[in-house]
Design a protein around this motif. Structure first.
Motif, mmCIF file in Angstrom:
data_model
loop_
_atom_site.group_PDB
_atom_site.id
_atom_site.type_symbol
_atom_site.label_atom_id
_atom_site.label_comp_id
_atom_site.label_asym_id
_atom_site.label_seq_id
_atom_site.Cartn_x
_atom_site.Cartn_y
_atom_site.Cartn_z
ATOM 1 N N HIS A 13 0.815 -1.216 0.000
ATOM 2 C CA HIS A 13 0.000 0.000 0.000
ATOM 3 C C HIS A 13 0.851 1.270 0.000
ATOM 4 N N ASP A 34 0.922 -8.417 -0.775
ATOM 5 C CA ASP A 34 -0.478 -7.992 -0.876
ATOM 6 C C ASP A 34 -0.549 -6.627 -1.529
ATOM 7 N N SER A 134 -11.721 -8.116 1.894
ATOM 8 C CA SER A 134 -10.868 -7.292 2.747
ATOM 9 C C SER A 134 -11.689 -6.100 3.197
ATOM 10 N N MET A 153 -9.968 -10.521 5.391
ATOM 11 C CA MET A 153 -8.845 -9.679 5.817
ATOM 12 C C MET A 153 -9.410 -8.499 6.606
ATOM 13 N N MET A 183 -4.259 -6.834 8.968
ATOM 14 C CA MET A 183 -3.572 -5.827 8.154
ATOM 15 C C MET A 183 -3.358 -4.566 8.978
ATOM 16 N N SER A 184 -2.423 -3.747 8.495
ATOM 17 C CA SER A 184 -2.163 -2.423 9.039
ATOM 18 C C SER A 184 -1.816 -2.456 10.546
ATOM 19 N N PHE A 186 0.397 -1.135 12.259
ATOM 20 C CA PHE A 186 0.797 0.151 12.845
ATOM 21 C C PHE A 186 -0.171 1.270 12.464
ATOM 22 N N SER A 189 1.511 3.949 10.287
ATOM 23 C CA SER A 189 2.757 4.628 10.674
ATOM 24 C C SER A 189 3.259 4.107 12.018
ATOM 25 N N ALA A 190 4.487 3.625 12.018
ATOM 26 C CA ALA A 190 5.075 3.140 13.268
ATOM 27 C C ALA A 190 5.696 4.283 14.071
ATOM 28 N N VAL A 212 8.442 -2.142 18.062
ATOM 29 C CA VAL A 212 7.744 -2.476 16.808
ATOM 30 C C VAL A 212 7.564 -3.987 16.671
ATOM 31 N N SER A 231 3.259 -2.999 5.772
ATOM 32 C CA SER A 231 3.983 -2.255 4.731
ATOM 33 C C SER A 231 5.341 -1.845 5.245
ATOM 34 N N THR A 232 6.350 -2.012 4.425
ATOM 35 C CA THR A 232 7.638 -1.388 4.706
ATOM 36 C C THR A 232 8.406 -1.254 3.392
ATOM 37 N N ASP A 233 9.182 -0.190 3.315
ATOM 38 C CA ASP A 233 10.042 0.001 2.152
ATOM 39 C C ASP A 233 11.492 -0.185 2.552
ATOM 40 N N ASP A 234 11.701 -0.809 3.730
ATOM 41 C CA ASP A 234 13.030 -0.861 4.317
ATOM 42 C C ASP A 234 13.342 -2.314 4.711
ATOM 43 N N GLU A 240 13.656 -6.777 11.104
ATOM 44 C CA GLU A 240 13.344 -6.557 12.524
ATOM 45 C C GLU A 240 11.981 -7.183 12.873
ATOM 46 N N LEU A 241 10.993 -6.951 11.996
ATOM 47 C CA LEU A 241 9.651 -7.498 12.269
ATOM 48 C C LEU A 241 9.693 -9.015 12.356
#
Ligand code: NAP
Length: 265
Positions: A13, A34, A134, A153, A183-184, A186, A189-190, A212, A231-234, A240-241
């Motif tokens: 997302h 997803d 969903s 979902m 889903m979601s 956080f 936003s964490a 987290v 979601s993460t772009d990192d 870590e998750l």
């Protein structure tokens, strides 16, 4: 990646759809992504095919239909067309197609049943392996009849209100989906200010995780779900998750929390 029955799904997302992240996810053992037809400005499917077409067969892909460039619709013929376009744009049949936030169009039982039937038929025609629903806000759907989905979902984690949790659990009881995904975890936003005011580690039997990790782990239990889309772009964040999946939840703390939530509504 799966730890016991906890499967992590990389949600796209908020993603820039970078090939390196998808490739790193596979290296980390995350084999589910997803997305939705409207993510990335309605370009998610085609972008995935362009930047990572060769990687897609290695993933179990779930995606959603319901949002179109001109708004939300539950019209069966539009949904059927969207499913066909999904397979074409991805260059690959998705594993699961979800009806995206049906509550957005405030359906009655008949409208919802017809919309679901479009996905049931698409599944039978081999356009995807499974179908599901969903829902961001399940409350308007409670009590509506629908065909039994393969996947339901729902939002999960510490930011979900008691009313939404109750509604999600009611849908699980009513529709008896084969699998329930969260889903979601956080709420998008964490780093939102709310996370400075909660201590998710309280919910773990051994509070050695990062904040987290603990929040993510709780998202598998509130409500109880088989998988969580995050979601993460990192890549470091994803690692870590995953590192927090093995922590066990203190079920007594969880039960007390649900009781407190109920009392406060
Ligand atoms: N109605 C629906 O169907 C619906 C609605 C919402 C979401 N979803 C699904 O659920 C997925 C996730 O939900 P979401 O997009 O609302 O967001 P989310 O997963 O609740 O939060 C994503 C945010 O958390 C951050 N984050 C993740 N891991 C982190 C870590 N280890 N440390 C620090 N920050 C971390 C990410 O930042 P970084 O990029 O910096 O890591 C990102 O900004 C979506 O992609 C989608 O697949 C579905």
């Amino acid at each position: 990646m799966r730890t016991a029955d906890r499967r992590t799904v990389l949600g796209l997302h908020r993603s820039r759809h970078r090939r390196d992240l998808l490739s790193d996810a596979l290296d980390l053992g995350v084999t589910a992504i997803d997305t939705a037809s409207n993510y990335l400005g309605h370009h998610s499917h085609r972008t995935l095919a362009t930047v990572a077409g060769d990687l897609l067969p290695k993933f179990s892909i779930s995606t959603k239909v319901g949002y179109f460039e001109d708004g939300h619709s539950l019209l069966p013929e539009r949904l059927r067309h969207a499913v066909e376009k999904t397979a074409k744009d991805l260059g690959h049949e998705p594993g699961t197609i979800l009806l995206h936030n049906p509550e957005h169009s405030a359906p009655d039982a008949e409208t919802l049943t017809h919309a679901c039937a479009a996905l049931v038929d698409a599944t039978a025609a081999g356009l995807c392996e499974h179908w599901g629903i969903s829902t961001w806000d399940p409350r308007p759907l409670v009590g509506l009849d629908a065909p039994r989905p393969d996947v339901l979902m729902v939002r999960s984690g510490l930011l979900v209100s008691n009313r939404v949790l109750d509604a999600a659990e009611a849908l699980v009881t009513w529709w008896r989906p084969a699998a329930v995904w969260g889903m979601s975890p956080f709420g998008g936003s964490a780093t939102a200010p709310v996370w400075a005011r909660v201590e998710p580690r309280t919910f773990l039997r051994v509070p050695a995780a990062t904040t987290v990790q603990a929040a993510f782990r709780v998202a598998f239990a509130l409500p109880r779900v088989d998988a969580v889309a995050v979601s993460t772009d990192d890549t470091g964040h994803l690692r870590e998750l995953l590192g927090g999946l093995a922590y066990e939840i203190d079920t007594e703390v969880l039960r007390s929390y649900r009781q407190l939530l109920r009392q406060s509504t």
